[in-house]
Design a protein around this motif. Structure first.
Motif, mmCIF file in Angstrom:
data_model
loop_
_atom_site.group_PDB
_atom_site.id
_atom_site.type_symbol
_atom_site.label_atom_id
_atom_site.label_comp_id
_atom_site.label_asym_id
_atom_site.label_seq_id
_atom_site.Cartn_x
_atom_site.Cartn_y
_atom_site.Cartn_z
ATOM 1 N N GLU A 23 10.989 -36.953 23.125
ATOM 2 C CA GLU A 23 10.084 -36.480 21.845
ATOM 3 C C GLU A 23 8.784 -36.690 21.902
ATOM 4 O O GLU A 23 8.386 -38.029 22.167
ATOM 5 C CB GLU A 23 10.932 -37.121 20.730
ATOM 6 C CG GLU A 23 10.542 -36.908 19.131
ATOM 7 C CD GLU A 23 11.038 -35.875 18.916
ATOM 8 O OE1 GLU A 23 10.591 -34.751 17.900
ATOM 9 O OE2 GLU A 23 12.268 -35.329 19.373
ATOM 10 N N LEU A 24 7.847 -35.851 21.628
ATOM 11 C CA LEU A 24 6.664 -36.149 21.735
ATOM 12 C C LEU A 24 5.929 -36.237 20.366
ATOM 13 O O LEU A 24 6.272 -35.598 19.363
ATOM 14 C CB LEU A 24 5.877 -35.150 22.587
ATOM 15 C CG LEU A 24 4.421 -34.879 22.799
ATOM 16 C CD1 LEU A 24 4.024 -36.146 23.742
ATOM 17 C CD2 LEU A 24 3.858 -33.603 23.236
ATOM 18 N N VAL A 25 4.736 -37.041 20.161
ATOM 19 C CA VAL A 25 4.323 -37.360 18.984
ATOM 20 C C VAL A 25 2.624 -36.866 19.194
ATOM 21 O O VAL A 25 2.071 -37.593 20.096
ATOM 22 C CB VAL A 25 4.398 -38.375 17.967
ATOM 23 C CG1 VAL A 25 4.120 -39.791 18.869
ATOM 24 C CG2 VAL A 25 4.000 -38.393 16.479
ATOM 25 N N LEU A 26 1.916 -36.163 18.334
ATOM 26 C CA LEU A 26 0.408 -36.137 18.073
ATOM 27 C C LEU A 26 0.280 -36.898 16.812
ATOM 28 O O LEU A 26 0.315 -36.275 15.718
ATOM 29 C CB LEU A 26 0.149 -34.861 18.349
ATOM 30 C CG LEU A 26 -1.477 -34.570 18.039
ATOM 31 C CD1 LEU A 26 -2.156 -35.586 19.047
ATOM 32 C CD2 LEU A 26 -1.782 -33.069 18.130
ATOM 33 N N GLN A 27 -0.317 -38.013 16.733
ATOM 34 C CA GLN A 27 -0.604 -38.912 15.531
ATOM 35 C C GLN A 27 -2.097 -38.519 15.161
ATOM 36 O O GLN A 27 -2.898 -37.828 15.957
ATOM 37 C CB GLN A 27 -0.371 -40.053 15.998
ATOM 38 C CG GLN A 27 0.893 -40.695 16.202
ATOM 39 C CD GLN A 27 0.738 -42.166 16.682
ATOM 40 O OE1 GLN A 27 0.632 -42.168 17.905
ATOM 41 N NE2 GLN A 27 1.398 -42.897 15.876
ATOM 42 N N GLU A 28 -2.318 -38.879 13.929
ATOM 43 C CA GLU A 28 -3.627 -38.713 13.540
ATOM 44 C C GLU A 28 -4.637 -39.221 14.443
ATOM 45 O O GLU A 28 -5.599 -38.937 14.641
ATOM 46 C CB GLU A 28 -4.036 -39.115 11.857
ATOM 47 C CG GLU A 28 -5.192 -38.864 11.431
ATOM 48 C CD GLU A 28 -5.258 -39.391 10.030
ATOM 49 O OE1 GLU A 28 -5.058 -38.647 9.054
ATOM 50 O OE2 GLU A 28 -5.806 -40.685 9.711
ATOM 51 N N GLY A 29 -4.269 -40.658 14.547
ATOM 52 C CA GLY A 29 -4.905 -41.564 15.239
ATOM 53 C C GLY A 29 -6.399 -41.785 14.848
ATOM 54 O O GLY A 29 -6.554 -41.918 13.798
ATOM 55 N N TYR A 104 -0.996 -38.622 28.147
ATOM 56 C CA TYR A 104 -0.010 -39.246 27.154
ATOM 57 C C TYR A 104 0.564 -40.830 27.645
ATOM 58 O O TYR A 104 0.316 -41.026 28.909
ATOM 59 C CB TYR A 104 1.028 -38.202 26.586
ATOM 60 C CG TYR A 104 1.829 -37.698 27.863
ATOM 61 C CD1 TYR A 104 2.968 -37.896 28.084
ATOM 62 C CD2 TYR A 104 1.026 -36.743 28.923
ATOM 63 C CE1 TYR A 104 3.882 -37.546 29.033
ATOM 64 C CE2 TYR A 104 1.999 -36.224 29.687
ATOM 65 C CZ TYR A 104 3.218 -36.593 29.952
ATOM 66 O OH TYR A 104 3.951 -36.280 30.945
ATOM 67 N N THR A 105 1.095 -41.223 26.741
ATOM 68 C CA THR A 105 1.675 -42.654 27.185
ATOM 69 C C THR A 105 2.829 -42.871 26.526
ATOM 70 O O THR A 105 3.289 -41.965 25.681
ATOM 71 C CB THR A 105 0.744 -43.999 26.605
ATOM 72 O OG1 THR A 105 0.617 -43.611 25.143
ATOM 73 C CG2 THR A 105 -0.674 -43.689 27.147
ATOM 74 N N ASP A 106 3.508 -43.953 26.807
ATOM 75 C CA ASP A 106 4.882 -44.064 26.328
ATOM 76 C C ASP A 106 4.762 -44.593 24.733
ATOM 77 O O ASP A 106 3.630 -45.454 24.516
ATOM 78 C CB ASP A 106 5.442 -45.292 26.813
ATOM 79 C CG ASP A 106 6.147 -45.076 28.540
ATOM 80 O OD1 ASP A 106 6.754 -43.857 28.224
ATOM 81 O OD2 ASP A 106 5.915 -45.772 29.354
ATOM 82 N N TYR A 107 5.562 -44.097 24.028
ATOM 83 C CA TYR A 107 5.243 -44.739 22.471
ATOM 84 C C TYR A 107 5.679 -45.914 22.112
ATOM 85 O O TYR A 107 7.133 -46.237 22.555
ATOM 86 C CB TYR A 107 5.798 -43.488 21.437
ATOM 87 C CG TYR A 107 5.778 -43.815 20.125
ATOM 88 C CD1 TYR A 107 4.662 -43.282 19.461
ATOM 89 C CD2 TYR A 107 6.786 -44.292 19.279
ATOM 90 C CE1 TYR A 107 4.515 -43.776 18.220
ATOM 91 C CE2 TYR A 107 6.680 -44.838 17.954
ATOM 92 C CZ TYR A 107 5.554 -44.226 17.231
ATOM 93 O OH TYR A 107 5.286 -44.711 16.043
ATOM 94 N N ARG A 108 4.999 -46.582 21.421
ATOM 95 C CA ARG A 108 5.449 -48.156 21.212
ATOM 96 C C ARG A 108 6.149 -48.135 19.809
ATOM 97 O O ARG A 108 5.574 -48.119 18.861
ATOM 98 C CB ARG A 108 4.192 -49.008 21.112
ATOM 99 C CG ARG A 108 3.604 -49.165 22.325
ATOM 100 C CD ARG A 108 2.286 -50.274 21.968
ATOM 101 N NE ARG A 108 1.575 -50.626 23.314
ATOM 102 C CZ ARG A 108 0.349 -49.864 23.671
ATOM 103 N NH1 ARG A 108 0.138 -48.703 23.094
ATOM 104 N NH2 ARG A 108 -0.049 -50.110 24.848
ATOM 105 N N GLY A 109 7.364 -48.136 19.896
ATOM 106 C CA GLY A 109 8.337 -47.825 18.720
ATOM 107 C C GLY A 109 9.376 -46.830 19.222
ATOM 108 O O GLY A 109 9.614 -46.499 20.095
ATOM 109 N N LYS A 110 10.363 -46.774 17.930
ATOM 110 C CA LYS A 110 11.723 -46.164 18.298
ATOM 111 C C LYS A 110 11.660 -44.762 18.104
ATOM 112 O O LYS A 110 12.522 -43.926 18.626
ATOM 113 C CB LYS A 110 12.981 -46.890 17.722
ATOM 114 C CG LYS A 110 12.930 -48.331 17.912
ATOM 115 C CD LYS A 110 14.261 -48.870 17.057
ATOM 116 C CE LYS A 110 14.395 -50.378 16.855
ATOM 117 N NZ LYS A 110 13.383 -51.014 16.456
ATOM 118 N N ASP A 111 10.641 -44.300 17.154
ATOM 119 C CA ASP A 111 10.834 -42.983 16.734
ATOM 120 C C ASP A 111 10.420 -41.837 17.696
ATOM 121 O O ASP A 111 10.982 -40.697 17.644
ATOM 122 C CB ASP A 111 9.856 -42.794 15.528
ATOM 123 C CG ASP A 111 10.003 -43.698 14.498
ATOM 124 O OD1 ASP A 111 11.355 -44.166 14.331
ATOM 125 O OD2 ASP A 111 9.169 -43.769 13.657
#
Length: 124
Positions: A23-29, A104-111
């Motif tokens: 699962e990939l996420v693009l956050q507002e950041g 991109y990087t590993d997401y810090r979290g479970k989602d």
């Protein structure tokens, strides 16, 4: 008044499943990562370079940016990685007529599994 950022950027979080099932996420950041970092590469679409940043050939909203990022990560080649913990993929995107690099990087979290740090067009 919100003084946390001079950058008037807001974006809806975008996420999707990659071909690998991750699962990939693009956050507002903010100005350091995510969509609000990527917009620095869309200040003057179509110009090669603006304030030291390569520019996309056209403006991308967060949904369009996510779909470009996914295509690059799904189908692109490994790019040169200059920072440990980062993954880098590169692919020519015909709709932009540009080669695009996604970091991109590993997401810090479970989602999610991965989070887009940045993406930008690279020179020919």
């Amino acid at each position: 008044m919100d003084t946390t950022s001079s950058n008037q950027c807001s974006a809806e979080t975008q996420s999707d499943r990659l071909f690998t099932g991750k699962e990939l996420v693009l956050q507002e950041g903010n100005d350091k990562y995510g969509y609000c970092h990527i917009v620095a590469h869309m200040q003057k679409p179509g110009v090669d370079n603006y304030q030291g940043k390569s520019q996309f050939s056209k403006y991308l909203n967060e949904k369009q940016a996510m779909s470009v990022a996914e295509e690059v990560i799904n189908e692109g080649d490994d790019g040169t990685n200059n920072k440990s913990g980062n993954y880098v993929k590169e692919k020519y995107i015909s709709s932009l007529n540009q080669e695009v690099r996604v970091v991109y990087t590993d997401y810090r979290g479970k989602d999610y599994d991965y989070s887009v740090t940045t993406m930008y067009p690279i020179g020919h």
